[in-house]
Scaffold this active site. Structure first.
Site, PDB file in Angstrom:
ATOM      1  N   HIS A 194       0.862  -1.177   0.000  1.00 53.88           N
ATOM      2  CA  HIS A 194       0.000   0.000   0.000  1.00 53.88           C
ATOM      3  C   HIS A 194       0.902   1.232   0.000  1.00 53.88           C
ATOM      4  O   HIS A 194       2.133   1.099  -0.058  1.00 53.88           O
ATOM      5  CB  HIS A 194      -0.949  -0.007   1.198  1.00 53.88           C
ATOM      6  CG  HIS A 194      -0.263   0.077   2.525  1.00 53.88           C
ATOM      7  ND1 HIS A 194       0.578  -0.911   3.004  1.00 53.88           N
ATOM      8  CD2 HIS A 194      -0.284   1.043   3.491  1.00 53.88           C
ATOM      9  CE1 HIS A 194       1.035  -0.569   4.199  1.00 53.88           C
ATOM     10  NE2 HIS A 194       0.531   0.618   4.512  1.00 53.88           N
TER      11      HIS A 194
ATOM     12  N   HIS B 200       1.218   4.004   2.221  1.00 50.07           N
ATOM     13  CA  HIS B 200       1.622   4.806   3.374  1.00 50.07           C
ATOM     14  C   HIS B 200       3.137   4.988   3.327  1.00 50.07           C
ATOM     15  O   HIS B 200       3.876   4.113   2.842  1.00 50.07           O
ATOM     16  CB  HIS B 200       1.187   4.127   4.671  1.00 50.07           C
ATOM     17  CG  HIS B 200      -0.257   4.348   4.984  1.00 50.07           C
ATOM     18  ND1 HIS B 200      -0.998   3.492   5.782  1.00 50.07           N
ATOM     19  CD2 HIS B 200      -1.116   5.343   4.601  1.00 50.07           C
ATOM     20  CE1 HIS B 200      -2.238   3.950   5.883  1.00 50.07           C
ATOM     21  NE2 HIS B 200      -2.338   5.057   5.175  1.00 50.07           N
TER      22      HIS B 200
ATOM     23  N   ASP C 208       5.644   4.783   5.270  1.00 52.05           N
ATOM     24  CA  ASP C 208       6.603   3.828   5.832  1.00 52.05           C
ATOM     25  C   ASP C 208       6.806   2.610   4.949  1.00 52.05           C
ATOM     26  O   ASP C 208       7.652   1.759   5.231  1.00 52.05           O
ATOM     27  CB  ASP C 208       6.202   3.409   7.254  1.00 52.05           C
ATOM     28  CG  ASP C 208       4.813   2.808   7.349  1.00 52.05           C
ATOM     29  OD1 ASP C 208       3.975   3.099   6.482  1.00 52.05           O
ATOM     30  OD2 ASP C 208       4.567   2.034   8.302  1.00 52.05           O
ATOM     31  N   HIS C 209       6.056   2.540   3.824  1.00 49.03           N
ATOM     32  CA  HIS C 209       6.215   1.426   2.896  1.00 49.03           C
ATOM     33  C   HIS C 209       6.721   1.857   1.517  1.00 49.03           C
ATOM     34  O   HIS C 209       7.067   0.999   0.711  1.00 49.03           O
ATOM     35  CB  HIS C 209       4.890   0.675   2.748  1.00 49.03           C
ATOM     36  CG  HIS C 209       4.466  -0.025   4.001  1.00 49.03           C
ATOM     37  ND1 HIS C 209       4.609  -1.378   4.187  1.00 49.03           N
ATOM     38  CD2 HIS C 209       3.947   0.464   5.147  1.00 49.03           C
ATOM     39  CE1 HIS C 209       4.172  -1.702   5.392  1.00 49.03           C
ATOM     40  NE2 HIS C 209       3.770  -0.600   6.000  1.00 49.03           N
TER      41      HIS C 209
ATOM     42  N   HIS D 261      -7.153  -2.601   5.508  1.00 52.37           N
ATOM     43  CA  HIS D 261      -6.389  -1.549   6.167  1.00 52.37           C
ATOM     44  C   HIS D 261      -7.165  -0.238   5.991  1.00 52.37           C
ATOM     45  O   HIS D 261      -8.304  -0.242   5.520  1.00 52.37           O
ATOM     46  CB  HIS D 261      -4.987  -1.482   5.547  1.00 52.37           C
ATOM     47  CG  HIS D 261      -4.010  -0.643   6.310  1.00 52.37           C
ATOM     48  ND1 HIS D 261      -3.931  -0.639   7.680  1.00 52.37           N
ATOM     49  CD2 HIS D 261      -3.054   0.243   5.887  1.00 52.37           C
ATOM     50  CE1 HIS D 261      -2.985   0.185   8.070  1.00 52.37           C
ATOM     51  NE2 HIS D 261      -2.444   0.744   7.000  1.00 52.37           N
TER      52      HIS D 261
ATOM     53  N   ASP E  32      -0.007  -4.675   7.575  1.00 53.15           N
ATOM     54  CA  ASP E  32      -0.993  -3.604   7.601  1.00 53.15           C
ATOM     55  C   ASP E  32      -2.391  -4.102   7.231  1.00 53.15           C
ATOM     56  O   ASP E  32      -2.950  -3.735   6.204  1.00 53.15           O
ATOM     57  CB  ASP E  32      -0.570  -2.450   6.693  1.00 53.15           C
ATOM     58  CG  ASP E  32       0.638  -1.709   7.243  1.00 53.15           C
ATOM     59  OD1 ASP E  32       0.514  -0.520   7.551  1.00 53.15           O
ATOM     60  OD2 ASP E  32       1.703  -2.331   7.385  1.00 53.15           O
TER      61      ASP E  32
ATOM     62  N   HIS F  20       6.750  -5.668  11.514  1.00 53.45           N
ATOM     63  CA  HIS F  20       5.988  -4.430  11.520  1.00 53.45           C
ATOM     64  C   HIS F  20       5.559  -4.048  12.932  1.00 53.45           C
ATOM     65  O   HIS F  20       4.389  -3.785  13.211  1.00 53.45           O
ATOM     66  CB  HIS F  20       4.763  -4.545  10.592  1.00 53.45           C
ATOM     67  CG  HIS F  20       4.197  -3.214  10.182  1.00 53.45           C
ATOM     68  ND1 HIS F  20       3.247  -2.555  10.924  1.00 53.45           N
ATOM     69  CD2 HIS F  20       4.436  -2.417   9.105  1.00 53.45           C
ATOM     70  CE1 HIS F  20       2.927  -1.416  10.334  1.00 53.45           C
ATOM     71  NE2 HIS F  20       3.639  -1.310   9.220  1.00 53.45           N
TER      72      HIS F  20
END
Length: 303
Positions: free
Chosen positions: A61, A63, A65-66, A139, A207, A266
């Protein structure tokens, strides 16, 4: 055969000694990267597997942090000498996200091909014998779980081929699953190949809440890498609110899916000592392990 490395184990933000969640798979000299938060190139450099052979980057996805580590990763791959095209895939929005992130990495010595994965269960063939399966999960934004599956060919029976008078030069075609015609007679693969054999299966899921379709998606996996944002069951309400999982929920999926091994990853930045809570996973699924930076595993076909 298939080498797996968990590059980082952190969620939300990197911490000293804990990089953001990312995983890399190496198969026959080619590598596939799952997620690319800020700093992923650093922990990959520490691993020592190199950058040039990365041919696919998969996003769960979008976000930060990814995905925020993508520009630096693409530049590192280019600096390593790659000139062959590289594929980036992810849920809807991949085109806009990649275009935005590459504004600061506009000149690359290779082309980028983008694949938008619809929010439904599907399979993509990456290269010979290497397949990626995707499953939409739950998510706060569209998100995918991934499954790597390495096919194992059926065992060839040379005695049967000889009995059918099939010339040796045609054996390879039959081994590939294609029929041949010899002296007017059609010989099919089923006539000279044994029963299907189990391959290798690795699943990567982060997530999400523990949605029911995940159970069949991960079924029988040799390795299940799954988010454990919170170690304590008391954080259930927070996990539900933000679309994450507890250690015990990840373990329950592993148990129900009949996987061989679970790696948790995670972790929330507030989870500074995840080892205190591994018991919450192992009481449900004994073969649970805490993911660690650059934790690796070599997977081979079983007899």
């Amino acid at each position: 055969m298939l080498d797996i490395c968990l590059l980082g184990t952190g969620g939300t933000m990197p911490l000293p000694g804990r990089w953001l969640t990312s995983m890399i798979a190496s198969y026959k000299g080619r590598m596939t990267l799952m997620d690319c938060g800020e700093g992923t190139q650093i922990t990959l450099k520490m691993l020592g597997w190199g950058f040039k052979a990365i041919e696919t980057i998969c996003f769960t996805h979008y976000h930060a942090d990814h995905v925020a580590g993508l520009p630096g990763m693409l530049l590192a791959i280019g600096n390593a000498g790659r000139t062959e095209p590289l594929t980036i895939m992810g849920p809807p929005g991949v085109f806009e996200v990649v275009r935005g992130l590459t504004v600061i990495a506009p000149y690359l010595p290779y082309d980028i091909k983008m694949t938008e994965v619809s929010i439904q269960r599907q399979t993509t063939r990456v290269n010979e014998g290497f397949h990626l399966h995707t499953l939409p999960v739950q998510h706060t934004v569209p998100c995918l779980a991934y499954c790597i599956e390495i096919e194992r060919g059926r065992k060839f029976n040379p005695q049967q081929a000889q009995a059918l008078a099939v010339p040796v030069p045609l054996w390879k075609t039959l081994q590939k699953g294609e029929e041949v015609v010899h002296e007017g007679e059609t010989v099919t693969p089923d006539m000279v190949l044994g029963p299907p054999r189990r391959g290798i299966k690795v699943c990567y899921c982060t997530d999400t809440r523990p949605v029911e379709p995940l159970v069949s998606f991960i079924e029988g996996a040799d390795l299940f890498i799954c988010e454990g944002m919170y170690g304590e069951d008391g954080f259930l309400e927070k996990a539900e609110e933000h679309g994450h999982m507890l250690f015990s929920e990840a373990a329950s999926l592993a148990q129900r899916g009949g996987v061989k091994e679970l790696w948790l990853t995670h972790y929330s930045p507030s989870l500074t000592e995840p080892e205190q809570y591994i018991g919450n996973a192992r009481v449900v699924f004994p073969n649970s392990f805490l993911g660690e930076e650059r934790m690796t595993k070599h997977l081979a076909f079983q007899n």
